[in-house]
Scaffold this active site. Structure first.
Site, PDB file in Angstrom:
ATOM      1  N   HIS A   1       2.973  -1.498  -3.071  1.00  0.00           N
ATOM      2  CA  HIS A   1       1.595  -1.666  -2.609  1.00  0.00           C
ATOM      3  C   HIS A   1       1.083  -0.443  -1.849  1.00  0.00           C
ATOM      4  CE1 HIS A   1       0.734  -6.056  -3.198  1.00  0.00           C
ATOM      5  NE2 HIS A   1       2.055  -6.075  -3.348  1.00  0.00           N
TER       6      HIS A   1
ATOM      7  N   CYS B   1       1.073  -4.626  -8.204  1.00  0.00           N
ATOM      8  CA  CYS B   1       1.897  -5.833  -8.173  1.00  0.00           C
ATOM      9  C   CYS B   1       1.403  -6.825  -9.233  1.00  0.00           C
ATOM     10  CB  CYS B   1       1.903  -6.416  -6.762  1.00  0.00           C
ATOM     11  SG  CYS B   1       3.228  -7.605  -6.454  1.00  0.00           S
TER      12      CYS B   1
END
Length: 220
Positions: free
Chosen positions: A195, A87
């Site tokens: 994630h 991210c």
């Protein structure tokens, strides 16, 4: 087996990454503050976690890319150490030049947080070899600037050289060619918006992130 998680001001997934790596791979994890000018010895993995480094001021990842520790991360990557940017960490990797392209505002101009289905495009990398015959994975995205962009020549090269590793089945943010994760030409630097640190236990809805972390140490 040893990993380092880099902690910037505004990181908020650093402890998630530490726990995910410890539980998934049994590795020892050290937290490294952004002002450090040296990394721990004998690292198998360096992780740049998600969050909002430096409050996303100037541009996502731009200020973190100038942190003292990033010189050491770039040097370690050049020596073949595995580096994963998740991210905000992916944004930092593009800003520092370890990966091509950029992450722009989501096409819908909204923060998106939800589980996503991913196609494992290249299962032969050190990050994905552990998936074996598995061709899909489920992880969670949580970003407002996850829209991967690169020029057409770069995109063609990434696809042609097997550097596109993960692709969204249903694109949540407008990323070019549905790209969710890429590796560098050397195959030791991975950037992805989903994630894996939020997908390492069945109680979280998926264990596919745990496979990614284990793969890294199995190939070390």
């Amino acid at each position: 087996m040893k990993a380092a998680v880099i902690v910037f001001p505004g990181s908020n997934c650093d402890r998630d990454c530490k726990v995910a790596i410890e539980r998934s791979a049994g590795a020892r994890v050290e937290m490294v503050w952004h002002q450090e000018t040296a990394l721990p010895d004998d690292l198998d993995l360096i992780v740049l976690p998600g969050g909002f480094s430096y409050g996303d001021y100037l541009r996502c990842g731009a200020m973190a890319a100038q942190s003292p520790v990033m010189k050491e991360v770039v040097s370690a990557a050049g020596k073949g150490v595995a580096v994963v940017g998740i991210c905000n960490g992916f944004q930092v990797l593009t800003e520092v030049g370890l990966l091509p392209g950029a992450l722009l505002r989501n096409a819908g101009l909204k923060y998106v947080c939800k589980p996503v289905e991913l196609d494992i495009v290249n299962g032969q990398t050190r990050f994905t070899a552990g998936y074996g015959e598995q061709r899909q994975a489920v992880m969670t995205v949580g970003n407002g600037e996850g829209n991967y962009f690169a020029d057409e020549e770069t995109l063609d090269r990434l696809e042609g050289e097997g550097q596109v590793v993960f692709r969204y089945k249903e694109n949540p943010n407008g990323s070019a060619r549905d790209i969710a994760g890429i590796v560098n030409k050397g195959g030791n630097v991975l950037g992805l918006m989903p994630h894996p640190d939020r997908a390492f236990d069945a109680d979280l809805g998926s264990e596919d992130g745990a496979v990614l972390f284990r793969s890294i140490f199995q190939s070390a």
